[in-house]
Motif scaffolding. Structure first.
Motif, PDB file in Angstrom:
ATOM      1  N   ALA A 223       0.836  -1.207   0.000  1.00 45.64           N
ATOM      2  CA  ALA A 223       0.000   0.000   0.000  1.00 45.64           C
ATOM      3  C   ALA A 223       0.867   1.253   0.000  1.00 45.64           C
ATOM      4  N   ALA A 224       1.932   1.243   0.791  1.00 41.39           N
ATOM      5  CA  ALA A 224       2.844   2.383   0.828  1.00 41.39           C
ATOM      6  C   ALA A 224       3.538   2.569  -0.522  1.00 41.39           C
ATOM      7  N   PHE A 225       3.933   1.458  -1.124  1.00 38.73           N
ATOM      8  CA  PHE A 225       4.617   1.526  -2.420  1.00 38.73           C
ATOM      9  C   PHE A 225       3.709   2.060  -3.517  1.00 38.73           C
ATOM     10  N   SER A 226       2.420   1.786  -3.415  1.00 40.88           N
ATOM     11  CA  SER A 226       1.481   2.163  -4.476  1.00 40.88           C
ATOM     12  C   SER A 226       1.467   3.667  -4.725  1.00 40.88           C
ATOM     13  N   VAL A 227       1.805   4.469  -3.718  1.00 45.59           N
ATOM     14  CA  VAL A 227       1.775   5.919  -3.884  1.00 45.59           C
ATOM     15  C   VAL A 227       3.159   6.547  -4.033  1.00 45.59           C
ATOM     16  N   THR A 228       4.208   5.724  -3.921  1.00 45.04           N
ATOM     17  CA  THR A 228       5.564   6.262  -4.066  1.00 45.04           C
ATOM     18  C   THR A 228       6.246   5.752  -5.330  1.00 45.04           C
ATOM     19  N   ARG A 229       5.607   4.841  -6.022  1.00 45.34           N
ATOM     20  CA  ARG A 229       6.226   4.230  -7.194  1.00 45.34           C
ATOM     21  C   ARG A 229       6.460   5.259  -8.303  1.00 45.34           C
ATOM     22  N   ARG A 230       7.403   4.948  -9.165  1.00 46.08           N
ATOM     23  CA  ARG A 230       7.738   5.831 -10.269  1.00 46.08           C
ATOM     24  C   ARG A 230       7.531   5.162 -11.626  1.00 46.08           C
ATOM     25  N   GLN A 231       6.912   3.988 -11.611  1.00 53.60           N
ATOM     26  CA  GLN A 231       6.623   3.283 -12.865  1.00 53.60           C
ATOM     27  C   GLN A 231       5.414   2.387 -12.693  1.00 53.60           C
TER      28      GLN A 231
END
Length: 231
Positions: A223-231
């Motif tokens: 969930a945290a990664f879903s908003v910080t991803r760059r691709q």
């Protein structure tokens, strides 16, 4: 191109791509039947139907500058979010989890999928083409009124709002640089990211009913990664 890779129809032709698609579709049905669980069949059948409805709604929204945030989010919920919701729910179904846990997993998937799609739409105006695997402005070229554009039309200065309206109606990249300037000046990208973060927070909160485990930790990290991803 799709996600930085040549599509099957571009590489092998339409006929081969359609046949492989049919094979994958039928194989998916074989896997569903193999589980021998009617709940699994029902969840996936309902999800497939809802996703198809979402595709139709998205087509109806294209080139329509009157689409507001509510209509936009309805498409997101019916498309990306519904697929995430079904996948997360099935973990509970196959694990014979209590109803509260299954519902929590389903809500987690729905909010996670929404956050994921919101960031996807943000990256269409802020990402690195080599990283995200597509050209910036693809959504604009298709006349899709995504959240960054909706925010400009709602909160931007009148000239910027009119520019975006016309760009959605036309559905091309002719004014992409000007549209991008309008998006950046209005703070629309930060606004869309904030909505995505709220969805990610709701996804995490939905896991309260799920017992602590390394698997739950991974879901929280996702969930945290879903908003910080760059691709």
């Amino acid at each position: 191109m799709r996600r930085g890779r040549v599509t099957a129809n571009a590489a092998f032709g339409n006929a081969a791509a359609v046949l492989v698609g049919d094979f994958l579709y039928s194989r998916a049905f074989q896997m569903m039947v193999g589980v021998d669980n009617m709940r699994v069949m029902r969840v996936l059948a309902d999800a497939t139907n809802t996703i198809a409805e979402g595709e139709v709604l998205q087509l109806m929204n294209c080139h329509d500058p009157e689409v507001d945030e509510t209509r936009y989010l309805e498409v997101v919920r019916r498309k990306t979010a519904k697929l995430f919701e079904a996948a997360a729910r099935l973990g509970g179904v196959l694990g014979a989890a209590p109803q509260a846990v299954e519902e929590g997993l389903a809500r987690y998937g729905m909010h996670l999928g929404t956050a994921f799609q919101l960031i996807d739409d943000v990256l269409d105006y802020s990402g690195d083409p080599d990283t995200i695997g597509k050209s910036l402005g693809d959504d604009l070229a298709e006349g899709k009124p995504t959240l960054p554009l909706i925010r400009v039309m709602r909160e931007g200065v009148p000239p910027a709002a009119e520019l975006v309206r016309n760009a959605i109606i036309a559905g091309n990249r002719d004014d992409f640089s000007k549209v991008l300037e309008a998006i950046q000046a209005s703070g629309a990208l930060d606004g869309a990211r904030a909505v995505a973060q709220r969805e990610a927070d709701l996804a995490c909160a939905a896991l309260d009913a799920v017992p602590a485990s390394s698997a739950k930790d991974s879901l929280l990290e996702l969930a945290a990664f879903s908003v910080t991803r760059r691709q």
